[in-house]
Design a protein around this motif. Structure first.
Motif, short mmCIF file in Angstrom:
data_model
loop_
_atom_site.label_atom_id
_atom_site.label_comp_id
_atom_site.label_asym_id
_atom_site.label_seq_id
_atom_site.Cartn_x
_atom_site.Cartn_y
_atom_site.Cartn_z
N GLN A 95 67.61 -30.33 73.73
CA GLN A 95 68.19 -30.29 72.42
C GLN A 95 67.19 -30.98 71.53
N SER A 96 66.69 -32.34 71.76
CA SER A 96 66.04 -32.72 70.93
C SER A 96 64.61 -32.58 71.16
N GLY A 149 61.36 -27.85 63.39
CA GLY A 149 62.10 -27.86 64.54
C GLY A 149 62.16 -26.66 65.48
N GLN A 153 60.62 -26.53 69.36
CA GLN A 153 61.28 -26.00 70.37
C GLN A 153 60.70 -24.92 71.22
N GLU A 172 71.78 -27.57 75.40
CA GLU A 172 71.98 -27.12 74.04
C GLU A 172 70.64 -26.90 73.41
N GLY A 175 70.74 -26.44 69.52
CA GLY A 175 71.64 -27.23 68.92
C GLY A 175 71.28 -27.78 67.79
N ASN A 176 69.95 -28.12 67.46
CA ASN A 176 69.44 -28.67 66.31
C ASN A 176 68.54 -27.72 65.52
#
Length: 251
Positions: A95-96, A149, A153, A172, A175-176
């Motif tokens: 996710q991060s 972001g 990803q 996730e 998710g961000n």
């Protein structure tokens, strides 16, 4: 373990001790995942999704029970053996994003294969091809803080697939991201997965993403609440409000 299963989770329990209290986050979980399939793990916050993913990926060890990957009981392995399995057979999307801030997009994608001693030019060429495939042909030499972001990803996806893992774990993955960018990442994830024939296991809160998978395993209070294939019956995701105690005391 079924001969076509790549992952077998066998009566896995995970308990954490905090002071005088024992918290059971996962309670006697068992399931198999077939090679080449896609599986979503869903459930409310605190239901044990990310803990389960970590155990399946060999990032953590169960308190009891075992996890078998490609016929190898990874939950009992020594750390060096486990590192080898993770480097050769497993991919991750976080996710991060988890990019290395001091490396360019190209260098971040190359890391997993460089660790395996593949010739530099070969790794570089494959990384460039993957970055072009995810729409970052013009961003090879940008650092993570120079990327949005969604772009970070995309780098994460290219990195996850570069060493052709047998199984990919995504925690996730959207998710961000905003919904439009998230959908683009989802499409790329499934496209890359189809091309590579990788087994894909996703932890997600996103119902639409889960329903793109061949199978949905829903956790509730550390147990499997429902295990369905979309179309069999419409899964009703337990809402955050309806589940009072997601982590229950061990008996």
């Amino acid at each position: 373990m079924n001969h076509s299963s790549i992952l077998s989770v066998q009566k896995v329990t995970k308990t954490f001790v905090s002071g005088d209290h024992k918290l059971t986050v996962l309670d006697t979980i068992s399931f198999n995942v077939e090679k080449g399939t896609t599986c979503a793990i869903v459930g409310p916050s605190g239901s044990g999704k990310t803990t389960l993913l970590g155990l399946c990926a060999g990032l953590d060890r169960p308190t009891s029970g075992r996890v078998v990957l490609n016929g190898q009981p990874i939950s009992n392995m020594k750390e060096d053996e486990l590192n080898s399995v993770r480097n050769e057979q497993i991919g991750f999307v976080f996710q991060s994003f988890q990019l290395i801030s001091t490396l360019t997009a190209l260098e971040n994608v190359m890391v997993p294969v460089e660790l395996r001693g593949v010739p530099y030019r070969e790794v570089e060429q494959k990384a460039k091809e993957l970055l072009a495939q995810v729409g970052l042909k013009e961003r090879l030499h940008h650092y993570p803080n120079q990327l949005s972001g969604g772009e970070q990803q995309r780098v994460g996806l290219a990195r996850a697939f570069i060493h052709k893992p047998d199984i990919l774990f995504a925690d996730e993955p959207t998710g961000n991201l905003d919904s439009e960018t998230g959908e683009q990442i989802e499409d790329l994830l499934f496209d890359l997965n189809r091309e590579s024939g990788t087994t894909l296991i996703i932890v997600t809160h996103d119902r639409e993403l889960a329903e793109k998978c061949d199978r949905i395993i829903e956790l509730k209070s550390g147990e499997i609440f429902r295990d369905t294939q979309p179309g069999e019956s419409e899964p009703e995701f337990a809402s955050e409000e309806t589940v009072n105690a997601e982590i229950k005391p061990a008996g």
